[in-house]
Design a protein around this motif. Structure first.
Motif, PDB file in Angstrom:
ATOM      1  N   PHE A  61      22.294  45.942  21.828  1.00  0.00           N
ATOM      2  CA  PHE A  61      22.133  45.331  20.781  1.00  0.00           C
ATOM      3  C   PHE A  61      23.072  44.964  19.631  1.00  0.00           C
ATOM      4  O   PHE A  61      23.729  46.056  19.601  1.00  0.00           O
ATOM      5  N   ASN A  62      23.304  43.731  19.885  1.00  0.00           N
ATOM      6  CA  ASN A  62      24.788  43.502  18.495  1.00  0.00           C
ATOM      7  C   ASN A  62      24.198  42.943  17.451  1.00  0.00           C
ATOM      8  O   ASN A  62      23.150  41.984  17.445  1.00  0.00           O
ATOM      9  N   LEU A  63      24.620  43.725  16.175  1.00  0.00           N
ATOM     10  CA  LEU A  63      23.912  43.835  15.177  1.00  0.00           C
ATOM     11  C   LEU A  63      24.937  42.834  14.166  1.00  0.00           C
ATOM     12  O   LEU A  63      25.989  42.302  14.665  1.00  0.00           O
ATOM     13  N   ASP A  64      23.776  41.926  13.450  1.00  0.00           N
ATOM     14  CA  ASP A  64      24.405  41.245  12.311  1.00  0.00           C
ATOM     15  C   ASP A  64      25.323  40.919  11.491  1.00  0.00           C
ATOM     16  O   ASP A  64      24.997  42.759  10.943  1.00  0.00           O
ATOM     17  N   PRO A  65      26.938  41.497  11.467  1.00  0.00           N
ATOM     18  CA  PRO A  65      27.726  42.130  10.611  1.00  0.00           C
ATOM     19  C   PRO A  65      26.723  41.919   9.114  1.00  0.00           C
ATOM     20  O   PRO A  65      27.411  42.907   8.536  1.00  0.00           O
ATOM     21  N   ARG A  66      26.870  41.019   9.029  1.00  0.00           N
ATOM     22  CA  ARG A  66      26.095  41.371   7.364  1.00  0.00           C
ATOM     23  C   ARG A  66      24.599  41.824   6.390  1.00  0.00           C
ATOM     24  O   ARG A  66      24.114  41.900   5.820  1.00  0.00           O
ATOM     25  N   ALA A  67      24.158  42.407   8.297  1.00  0.00           N
ATOM     26  CA  ALA A  67      23.024  43.372   7.187  1.00  0.00           C
ATOM     27  C   ALA A  67      23.953  44.307   6.770  1.00  0.00           C
ATOM     28  O   ALA A  67      24.239  44.950   6.636  1.00  0.00           O
ATOM     29  N   ARG A  68      22.433  44.847   5.226  1.00  0.00           N
ATOM     30  CA  ARG A  68      22.401  44.754   4.472  1.00  0.00           C
ATOM     31  C   ARG A  68      21.776  46.512   4.137  1.00  0.00           C
ATOM     32  O   ARG A  68      20.559  45.515   4.004  1.00  0.00           O
ATOM     33  N   PHE A  69      21.818  47.089   3.317  1.00  0.00           N
ATOM     34  CA  PHE A  69      20.748  47.624   3.109  1.00  0.00           C
ATOM     35  C   PHE A  69      20.460  47.388   0.947  1.00  0.00           C
ATOM     36  O   PHE A  69      21.185  47.235   0.817  1.00  0.00           O
ATOM     37  N   SER A  70      19.609  47.991   0.996  1.00  0.00           N
ATOM     38  CA  SER A  70      19.182  47.307  -0.640  1.00  0.00           C
ATOM     39  C   SER A  70      20.329  47.817  -0.987  1.00  0.00           C
ATOM     40  O   SER A  70      20.583  47.677  -2.612  1.00  0.00           O
ATOM     41  N   ASP A  71      21.169  48.763  -1.160  1.00  0.00           N
ATOM     42  CA  ASP A  71      22.003  50.009  -1.676  1.00  0.00           C
ATOM     43  C   ASP A  71      23.164  49.771  -1.856  1.00  0.00           C
ATOM     44  O   ASP A  71      24.221  49.897  -2.127  1.00  0.00           O
ATOM     45  N   GLY A  72      23.387  48.776  -0.782  1.00  0.00           N
ATOM     46  CA  GLY A  72      24.967  47.362  -0.053  1.00  0.00           C
ATOM     47  C   GLY A  72      25.248  48.305   0.858  1.00  0.00           C
ATOM     48  O   GLY A  72      26.294  47.601   0.819  1.00  0.00           O
ATOM     49  N   PRO A  79      26.694  48.419   4.345  1.00  0.00           N
ATOM     50  CA  PRO A  79      26.468  47.964   5.957  1.00  0.00           C
ATOM     51  C   PRO A  79      25.704  49.294   6.773  1.00  0.00           C
ATOM     52  O   PRO A  79      25.254  50.341   6.349  1.00  0.00           O
ATOM     53  N   LEU A  80      24.414  48.618   6.886  1.00  0.00           N
ATOM     54  CA  LEU A  80      23.426  48.422   8.348  1.00  0.00           C
ATOM     55  C   LEU A  80      24.414  48.710   9.444  1.00  0.00           C
ATOM     56  O   LEU A  80      24.807  47.396  10.239  1.00  0.00           O
ATOM     57  N   THR A  81      24.940  49.897  10.276  1.00  0.00           N
ATOM     58  CA  THR A  81      25.356  49.875  11.408  1.00  0.00           C
ATOM     59  C   THR A  81      24.909  50.142  12.351  1.00  0.00           C
ATOM     60  O   THR A  81      23.681  50.917  12.597  1.00  0.00           O
ATOM     61  N   ALA A  82      25.217  50.370  13.731  1.00  0.00           N
ATOM     62  CA  ALA A  82      24.945  51.183  14.859  1.00  0.00           C
ATOM     63  C   ALA A  82      24.290  52.617  14.415  1.00  0.00           C
ATOM     64  O   ALA A  82      23.702  53.405  15.113  1.00  0.00           O
ATOM     65  N   GLU A  83      25.410  53.253  13.729  1.00  0.00           N
ATOM     66  CA  GLU A  83      25.345  54.532  13.830  1.00  0.00           C
ATOM     67  C   GLU A  83      24.219  54.893  13.317  1.00  0.00           C
ATOM     68  O   GLU A  83      23.152  56.229  13.012  1.00  0.00           O
ATOM     69  N   ASP A  84      23.566  54.041  12.332  1.00  0.00           N
ATOM     70  CA  ASP A  84      21.989  54.794  11.600  1.00  0.00           C
ATOM     71  C   ASP A  84      20.565  53.946  12.559  1.00  0.00           C
ATOM     72  O   ASP A  84      19.851  54.120  12.061  1.00  0.00           O
ATOM     73  N   VAL A  85      20.825  53.095  13.171  1.00  0.00           N
ATOM     74  CA  VAL A  85      20.469  52.848  14.262  1.00  0.00           C
ATOM     75  C   VAL A  85      19.969  54.299  15.018  1.00  0.00           C
ATOM     76  O   VAL A  85      19.155  54.622  15.650  1.00  0.00           O
ATOM     77  N   ARG A  86      21.042  54.894  15.501  1.00  0.00           N
ATOM     78  CA  ARG A  86      21.203  56.036  16.352  1.00  0.00           C
ATOM     79  C   ARG A  86      20.679  57.363  15.922  1.00  0.00           C
ATOM     80  O   ARG A  86      19.795  57.847  16.149  1.00  0.00           O
ATOM     81  N   MET A 137      11.780  49.722  16.454  1.00  0.00           N
ATOM     82  CA  MET A 137      12.001  50.289  15.590  1.00  0.00           C
ATOM     83  C   MET A 137      12.304  50.082  14.343  1.00  0.00           C
ATOM     84  O   MET A 137      13.251  49.682  14.242  1.00  0.00           O
ATOM     85  N   PRO A 138      11.611  50.411  13.174  1.00  0.00           N
ATOM     86  CA  PRO A 138      12.297  50.307  11.936  1.00  0.00           C
ATOM     87  C   PRO A 138      13.566  51.049  11.423  1.00  0.00           C
ATOM     88  O   PRO A 138      13.204  52.078  11.812  1.00  0.00           O
ATOM     89  N   ILE A 139      14.428  50.618  10.869  1.00  0.00           N
ATOM     90  CA  ILE A 139      15.931  51.564  10.682  1.00  0.00           C
ATOM     91  C   ILE A 139      16.261  51.959   9.197  1.00  0.00           C
ATOM     92  O   ILE A 139      15.714  51.462   8.394  1.00  0.00           O
ATOM     93  N   PHE A 140      16.144  53.461   9.402  1.00  0.00           N
ATOM     94  CA  PHE A 140      16.870  54.689   8.162  1.00  0.00           C
ATOM     95  C   PHE A 140      17.772  54.073   8.255  1.00  0.00           C
ATOM     96  O   PHE A 140      19.037  54.017   8.361  1.00  0.00           O
ATOM     97  N   PRO A 141      18.398  54.149   6.857  1.00  0.00           N
ATOM     98  CA  PRO A 141      19.891  54.590   6.190  1.00  0.00           C
ATOM     99  C   PRO A 141      20.535  56.082   6.611  1.00  0.00           C
ATOM    100  O   PRO A 141      19.322  56.531   6.283  1.00  0.00           O
ATOM    101  N   ALA A 142      20.638  56.162   7.347  1.00  0.00           N
ATOM    102  CA  ALA A 142      21.578  57.852   7.942  1.00  0.00           C
ATOM    103  C   ALA A 142      22.210  58.312   6.490  1.00  0.00           C
ATOM    104  O   ALA A 142      22.050  59.501   6.367  1.00  0.00           O
TER     105      ALA A 142
END
Length: 603
Positions: A125-136, A138-145, A196-201
């Motif tokens: 999966f190639n993530l959108d670099p613009r993806a952000r959590f509500s606290d600002g 960035p959502l990254t591959a580490e959050d997915v893992r 899969m719903p993504i949680f912030p690490a």
């Protein structure tokens, strides 16, 4: 050698060889804007919006929804607790998003695209670099893992069993992650991971993830929870800083500024609240109420609208479920016998105004149903390895649910039931059905959680009295009901397993031998059949639609032949009532109406 280095060397080799046209096209095919379970996605890569959404729908206003029951958690992805769907629906996002207009197809959301070979042995999966959590953040591959590992370890059985097939996960860059699926032979697995719903690490405590919590999670979705009143109310507000507002797949969705869930202890109270205009949208499931109850002033004055919407999906199995872990229900002849005592025609006429249809398959009303269809060569080939697992009448499509005469006291059905029970070692003595060897009376408990279930169970219990069986009906509150179900602590329950247009990994959680012993699974019947296990594997391995249909029909035959439930009925259409101020797109998608596409005009 790393996967990234392999790709680089492969690209260099292709440049040196200077192979024209066809190879370049094959490489381009690897990059996918969407993934379909079978075939290709219906929408092109440059689609502007989902076909069932109105991209010009105005934003604003509030919608109030109602849920029967209560809640003690906000995390519905773990075994413990009772949680509403608000968090995965509106607070969290997945890598890709399912279209409600196709059997099972996902399109890019957090992930702009996916890369996958034809054999589905891996997915990147190639993530959108613009993806952000509500606290600002960035959502990254580490959050997915991080999320994947959490759900594989602490999630509900569906995620644990599905994700347990993944060999490895590699976060190659902050915006690229690869899952090695080799050896799984599960063609649905890439889609399961994609949804899969993504949680912030950075904002999720892994040591407490499997515990119930009422703390609103941080998410990347369009809404944030702003109010939680335990057991009473949840309020979500649309985020002004939502990162994906303009993505094509979301245009025309999530139009309300505020979504409010109100919780009601019982269905009668919830309906009275709707009559009074206390919430805006209702899916009606009670035929008697649909036939006689919608005569209140708000509807008569036009302030409430009601509609009948055709359902284009397969109808799932609604049935009285035998817990075959209980010795009393261990013999399939006993289970088949009790089915003769259910008089659908009498119930439909006297309790449900003739509005229901008899269930006769786990995929009723669709091409996936085996009922009335002789098994084709593919099915017979799959089932040949399990002689005796499917009776001839099921294999030839001749079986139908028992059909009493509609009198409520069909003696011929009672005689058939007693004949089967006698074969299984149960005989009538002093008007009581007893075990021929031990003298133990045939008695069991029917666990129910609503007045509707209670009424139906009491009627069936009265029918069983005619052949000397004592069925006790016990009504319990919602929390106790779910706790007992998760631990398989019951004799019989009424349950509905919905059917999708693309049955997949959820079938393992419902029917596999592994799920039979796993607390929290939906294998309430305790099905532990090698034939059923193989049929589930076969439908997940199917590469073509034809192979898939045959595999699902073979599964249907194996389940029906095991008499794990007494098939009840289903509603052929969807009954909807809603506030007249609400607006919706011109057509509903395959999955039926969704308030996510509705809006309230500004005043």
């Amino acid at each position: 050698m790393s996967r990234s280095l392999t790709r680089i060397l492969g690209l260099i080799a292709s440049l040196f060889l200077a192979v024209p046209g066809p190879v370049a096209a094959a490489e381009a095919d690897v990059l996918r804007h969407g993934i379909a379970m079978h075939g290709d996605p219906a929408l092109p890569a440059d689609f502007s919006h989902l076909p069932y959404a109105n991209p010009d729908a105005p934003k604003g206003g509030r919608i109030t929804l109602a849920i029967q029951g209560t809640f003690d958690s906000l995390n519905p992805l773990i075994v413990l607790g009772v949680a509403p769907p608000a968090v995965p629906d509106y607070v969290l996002q997945s890598l890709m998003m399912r279209s409600r207009d196709e059997p099972f197809t996902v399109y890019g959301l957090i992930a702009r695209s996916a890369e996958m070979p034809d054999d589905r042995s891996s997915v990147t999966f190639n993530l959108d670099p613009r993806a952000r959590f509500s606290d600002g953040h960035p959502l990254t591959a580490e959050d997915v893992r991080f999320t994947f590992e959490l759900l594989r370890k602490f999630g509900k059985p569906f995620h644990r069993s599905s994700f347990g097939q993944v060999r490895s996960v590699t976060a190659e860059t902050p915006h690229r992650i690869t899952f090695d699926l080799s050896g799984s032979n599960d063609r649905e697995l890439p889609l399961i991971i994609a949804t899969m719903p993504i949680f912030p690490a950075h904002a999720t405590d892994p040591d407490r993830f499997d515990r119930t919590t009422l703390t609103p999670p941080v998410g990347s979705g369009p809404y944030a929870i702003t109010e939680v009143r335990p057991g009473e109310r949840i309020v979500l507000k649309r985020r002004k800083d939502f990162w994906a507002e303009d993505l094509p797949i979301l245009r025309g969705l999530y139009n309300f500024d505020e979504i409010r869930y109100d919780f009601y202890r019982d269905d009668n109270t919830m309906f009275e609240a709707f009559r009074a205009g206390l919430y805006d949208f209702r899916l009606e499931g009670d035929p008697a109420r649909w036939a006689t109850g919608y005569t209140f002033s708000r509807l008569l004055s036009g302030r409430t609208v009601r509609e009948t919407v055709p359902i284009r999906l397969p109808k799932g199995m609604n049935g009285f479920v035998f817990n075959t872990r209980r010795p009393i229900f261990g013999d399939p002849r006993v289970r088949e016998a009790l089915g003769y005592m259910f008089d659908f025609d009498w119930l439909n006429r006297n309790l449900y105004y003739g509005l229901l249809t008899r269930a006769d398959s786990y995929f009723s009303g669709s091409e996936l149903s085996s009922t009335g269809q002789p098994a084709d060569e593919r099915e017979r080939g799959l089932l040949a390895a399990f002689p005796g697992a499917v009776r001839d009448d099921f294999l030839e499509g001749r079986w139908r649910p028992p059909s009493p005469d509609g009198s409520g006291r069909d003696r011929s059905m009672a005689r058939r039931a007693l004949s089967l029970l006698s074969e299984a070692g149960w005989v009538i003595r002093d008007d009581v059905l007893r075990n021929e060897r031990t003298g133990e009376p045939f008695t069991f408990e029917m666990l129910v959680s609503s007045s509707q279930q209670e009424r139906l169970a009491l009627n069936f219990a009265q029918s069983l009295e005619r052949i000397g069986i004592s069925a006790r009906v016990r009504l319990v509150d919602n929390v106790q009901y779910w706790r007992r179900l998760s631990q398989f602590d019951f004799d019989m329950v009424q349950w509905v397993w919905p059917a999708s247009a693309s049955p997949g990994n959820e079938q393992r959680n419902r029917w596999s031998s592994d799920a039979a012993d796993r607390s929290g699974s939906l294998n309430f019947a305790g099905v532990a059949s090698p034939a059923v296990d193989r049929m589930v594997d076969a439908l997940l391995e199917a590469k073509t639609r034809e192979e898939f249909v045959s595999s699902v029909r073979a599964l249907d035959r194996a389940l029906l032949s095991g008499f794990y439930v007494i098939p009840l009925f289903y509603v052929g259409d969807q009954w909807v009532a809603y506030d007249a101020d609400l607006r919706k797109p011109d057509r509903a998608p395959l999955f039926g109406p969704s308030i996510d596409t509705w809006w309230r005009p500004s005043r």
